[in-house]
Design an enzyme around this catalytic site. Structure first.
Site, PDB file in Angstrom:
ATOM      1  N   GLU A  77      19.648  18.644   6.175  1.00 59.20           N
ATOM      2  CA  GLU A  77      18.945  19.919   6.358  1.00 59.20           C
ATOM      3  C   GLU A  77      19.094  20.488   7.782  1.00 59.20           C
ATOM      4  OE1 GLU A  77      14.955  19.403   4.847  1.00 59.20           O
ATOM      5  OE2 GLU A  77      15.675  19.220   2.810  1.00 59.20           O
ATOM      6  N   GLU A 131      18.265  16.308  -2.864  1.00 60.64           N
ATOM      7  CA  GLU A 131      16.797  16.318  -2.886  1.00 60.64           C
ATOM      8  C   GLU A 131      16.307  17.382  -3.858  1.00 60.64           C
ATOM      9  OE1 GLU A 131      14.619  16.693   0.802  1.00 60.64           O
ATOM     10  OE2 GLU A 131      16.102  15.444   1.835  1.00 60.64           O
ATOM     11  N   HIS A 176      18.790  11.822   9.758  1.00 61.85           N
ATOM     12  CA  HIS A 176      17.680  12.453   9.024  1.00 61.85           C
ATOM     13  C   HIS A 176      16.507  12.596   9.982  1.00 61.85           C
ATOM     14  CE1 HIS A 176      16.049  13.250   4.768  1.00 61.85           C
ATOM     15  NE2 HIS A 176      15.124  13.671   5.614  1.00 61.85           N
ATOM     16  N   ARG A 187      19.961   7.371  -2.187  1.00 57.61           N
ATOM     17  CA  ARG A 187      20.193   8.034  -0.903  1.00 57.61           C
ATOM     18  C   ARG A 187      19.144   7.583   0.108  1.00 57.61           C
ATOM     19  NH1 ARG A 187      18.618  13.785   1.028  1.00 57.61           N
ATOM     20  NH2 ARG A 187      19.686  13.810   3.050  1.00 57.61           N
ATOM     21  N   ASN A 198      19.717  20.384  -1.081  1.00 58.20           N
ATOM     22  CA  ASN A 198      18.289  20.077  -1.232  1.00 58.20           C
ATOM     23  C   ASN A 198      17.575  21.338  -1.679  1.00 58.20           C
ATOM     24  OD1 ASN A 198      19.108  17.680  -0.153  1.00 58.20           O
ATOM     25  ND2 ASN A 198      17.946  17.830   1.735  1.00 58.20           N
ATOM     26  N   TYR A 203      13.943  22.966  -3.424  1.00 55.75           N
ATOM     27  CA  TYR A 203      12.544  22.790  -3.810  1.00 55.75           C
ATOM     28  C   TYR A 203      11.952  24.021  -4.474  1.00 55.75           C
ATOM     29  CZ  TYR A 203      12.561  18.425  -1.230  1.00 55.75           C
ATOM     30  OH  TYR A 203      12.850  17.150  -0.797  1.00 55.75           O
TER      31      TYR A 203
HETATM   32  C1  JJW Z   1       4.471  28.635   7.975  1.00 56.30           C
HETATM   33  C2  JJW Z   1       5.956  28.687   8.151  1.00 56.30           C
HETATM   34  O1  JJW Z   1       6.541  27.647   7.380  1.00 56.30           O
HETATM   35  C3  JJW Z   1       7.932  27.620   7.570  1.00 56.30           C
HETATM   36  C4  JJW Z   1       8.541  26.662   6.612  1.00 56.30           C
HETATM   37  O2  JJW Z   1       8.064  25.310   6.902  1.00 56.30           O
HETATM   38  C5  JJW Z   1       8.703  24.310   6.205  1.00 56.30           C
HETATM   39  C6  JJW Z   1       8.134  23.046   6.237  1.00 56.30           C
HETATM   40  C7  JJW Z   1       8.742  22.028   5.540  1.00 56.30           C
HETATM   41  C8  JJW Z   1       9.894  22.283   4.812  1.00 56.30           C
HETATM   42  C9  JJW Z   1      10.519  21.231   4.017  1.00 56.30           C
HETATM   43  C10 JJW Z   1      10.041  19.968   3.777  1.00 56.30           C
HETATM   44  N1  JJW Z   1      10.925  19.437   2.919  1.00 56.30           N
HETATM   45  C11 JJW Z   1      10.866  18.115   2.276  1.00 56.30           C
HETATM   46  C12 JJW Z   1      11.725  17.221   3.157  1.00 56.30           C
HETATM   47  N2  JJW Z   1      13.157  17.536   3.040  1.00 56.30           N
HETATM   48  C13 JJW Z   1      13.782  16.403   3.693  1.00 56.30           C
HETATM   49  C14 JJW Z   1      12.905  15.216   3.351  1.00 56.30           C
HETATM   50  O3  JJW Z   1      12.644  14.518   4.534  1.00 56.30           O
HETATM   51  C15 JJW Z   1      11.619  15.787   2.776  1.00 56.30           C
HETATM   52  O4  JJW Z   1      10.470  15.177   3.341  1.00 56.30           O
HETATM   53  N3  JJW Z   1      11.914  20.285   2.694  1.00 56.30           N
HETATM   54  N4  JJW Z   1      11.665  21.397   3.342  1.00 56.30           N
HETATM   55  C16 JJW Z   1      10.460  23.551   4.788  1.00 56.30           C
HETATM   56  C17 JJW Z   1       9.859  24.576   5.495  1.00 56.30           C
END
Ligand code: JJW
Length: 448
Positions: A166, A352, A121, A77, A294, A296
């Site tokens: 996302e 992801e 993206h 991907r 995706n 995590y």
């Molecule tokens: C303090 C408040 O905070 C609020 C949440 O703040 C975030 C920050 C980051 C993410 C986040 C980062 N990733 C990984 C990426 N997905 C796509 C790909 O490009 C990866 O690099 N997934 N989610 C979520 C929430």
């Protein structure tokens, strides 16, 4: 030790994205993206890091593909950088950009690896952001033009397509919380962005069908699975709002043709409304072929009137965390995949999943045992999900290699391959060899 056998046609892959790995930001006719601008804005990205060089995959993609072959994946991907294709957003087409991706995709196909392409993206051409971004229908129309260029160029070479990566991050992380580009902090703006990208998604799917493009098309929401801190109705409702903003806010319009009413009402209380125009919902709810998911981490949420527009806050569960601070709890993936069944047993790919583990080189090796443990737990859940009859068709680890992790810059490492950002030398981590073995066997052998 337990053996989990996967279906014989299960897709094993890895994932990356253009701005995070390519570099060559001023080469090949590429235009400026909102991430070029955001990264250059003091205080927005850790250490002032940016994607000017990144992993230099623009020049090193053949080496990357050799590593993919060594890993044994059958699916990769990646995303196409819109600013390489139409540098000013909706003007002239840049042939050099198309030729780069043809060289890349041809090399992937030569290696027997299925290209799985994300059209958007996060690297929006800056010119379109300057003119209102996703809240302006000009951007919607420009995206459709860009998508049609790509569809016509790569139909027959690329058979798996995602419109957006996302949407919650594009709309709310980037325009309500201001943590990602372009860094707005306004609820109405974020709702306008979410609606704009949904209309763009629907129009692109309509073009895909009208042009008779081969393959399947979908979208890749990120999951925010959450469970209530207590049995109180307030905590459950806070949970529901948190899950809905990542999932239902986007998938209800796509699969049901309407936004989740309880969230529409919630935002109306906050003075924000969805700018729906005649025909929008019919466009958005074009049937799609697949979903990318995706995943995590998950949260334990409770009601807190001071906790942002959703009045929902995460409580520390005391779980082991990755080095970016996200709790490790694979059960959330299992629970979410069952939650997702309300849209039907649609074809799903995990597009992801991975862990930020910042282990560095130690005598030429990276013993990222914590990442192996993360993957082991999550692949065991994948097996449970498949065993429950859910149409989970494939899995793409985030990420093939360490790369630019947005506002965290290069300090956060998600890769199966270590990247030395000075020399750009790639070094497979121990998790790379572990995943290589899972793919070779098509089974997971747990260590406990
Ligand atoms: C303090 C408040 O905070 C609020 C949440 O703040 C975030 C920050 C980051 C993410 C986040 C980062 N990733 C990984 C990426 N997905 C796509 C790909 O490009 C990866 O690099 N997934 N989610 C979520 C929430």
């Amino acid at each position: 030790m337990t053996i989990f056998q996967f279906p014989k046609d299960f897709r094993w892959g890895t994932a990356t994205a253009s701005y995070q790995i390519e570099g060559a930001a001023q080469e090949g006719g590429r235009g400026v993206s909102i991430w070029d601008t955001f990264a250059r804005t003091p205080g927005k990205v850790f250490n002032g890091d940016n994607g000017d060089i990144a992993c230099d995959s623009y020049h090193r993609y053949e080496e990357d593909i050799e590593l993919m072959k060594k890993l044994g994946i059958n699916t990769y991907r990646f995303s196409i950088a819109w600013p390489r294709i139409i540098p000013d957003g909706d003007g002239e087409i840049n042939r050099e950009g198309l030729d780069f991706y043809h060289r890349f995709v041809d090399k992937l196909l030569e290696a027997g690896i299925e290209p799985f392409c994300t059209l958007y993206h996060w690297d929006l051409p800056q010119t379109l952001e300057d003119d209102g971004g996703w809240g302006n229908r000009r951007t919607v129309d420009a995206f459709v033009k860009y998508a049609e260029v790509i569809f016509k160029e790569f139909s027959g070479k690329i058979n798996f397509w995602l419109t957006f990566n996302e949407p919650w991050c594009i709309a709310f992380l980037s325009n309500l919380l201001g943590i990602h580009a372009p860094g707005n902090r306004d609820l109405q703006t974020s709702i306008n962005v979410a609606h704009g990208l949904l209309v763009a998604h629907g129009k692109a799917v309509q073009s895909f069908r009208r042009l008779g493009i081969t393959g399947q098309i979908g979208i890749a929401p990120n999951v925010c699975w959450a469970e209530p801190y207590s049995k109180s109705p307030e905590d459950q409702a806070a949970c529901d709002r948190s899950i809905a903003l990542n999932t239902d806010w986007f998938l209800d319009p796509i699969y049901k043709g309407s936004y989740p009413q309880f969230m529409v009402d919630w935002f109306a209380e906050a003075g924000a409304t969805v700018p729906i125009q005649e025909g929008d919902m019919e466009i958005i709810s074009q049937p799609i072929d697949l979903l990318g998911i995706n995943y995590y981490t998950m949260g334990l949420n409770r009601f807190n009137p001071e906790a942002g527009v959703l009045q929902s806050e995460e409580v520390d569960m005391g779980l082991t965390k990755t080095d970016i601070g996200w709790p490790i709890e694979s059960r959330g993936l299992y629970e979410f995949m069952h939650y997702l069944q309300k849209y039907g047993n649609v074809d799903v790919y995990i597009t992801e999943n991975g862990a930020c583990i910042n282990d560095d080189l130690d005598n030429g090796k990276i013993n990222d045992d914590r990442r192996i443990s993360y993957y082991e737990q999550h692949l065991a859940q994948i097996h449970r999900i498949i065993n429950d009859g859910i149409n989970l068709k494939g899995y793409m680890a985030w990420s093939l290699m360490d790369n630019f992790e947005w506002a965290e810059g290069y300090r956060m490492r998600f890769g199966l391959i270590h990247v030395d950002y000075r020399s750009l030398v790639r070094t497979p981590k121990e998790s790379f060899y572990w995943y290589q073995n899972v793919i070779k066997n098509n089974w997971l052998e747990t260590r406990s």
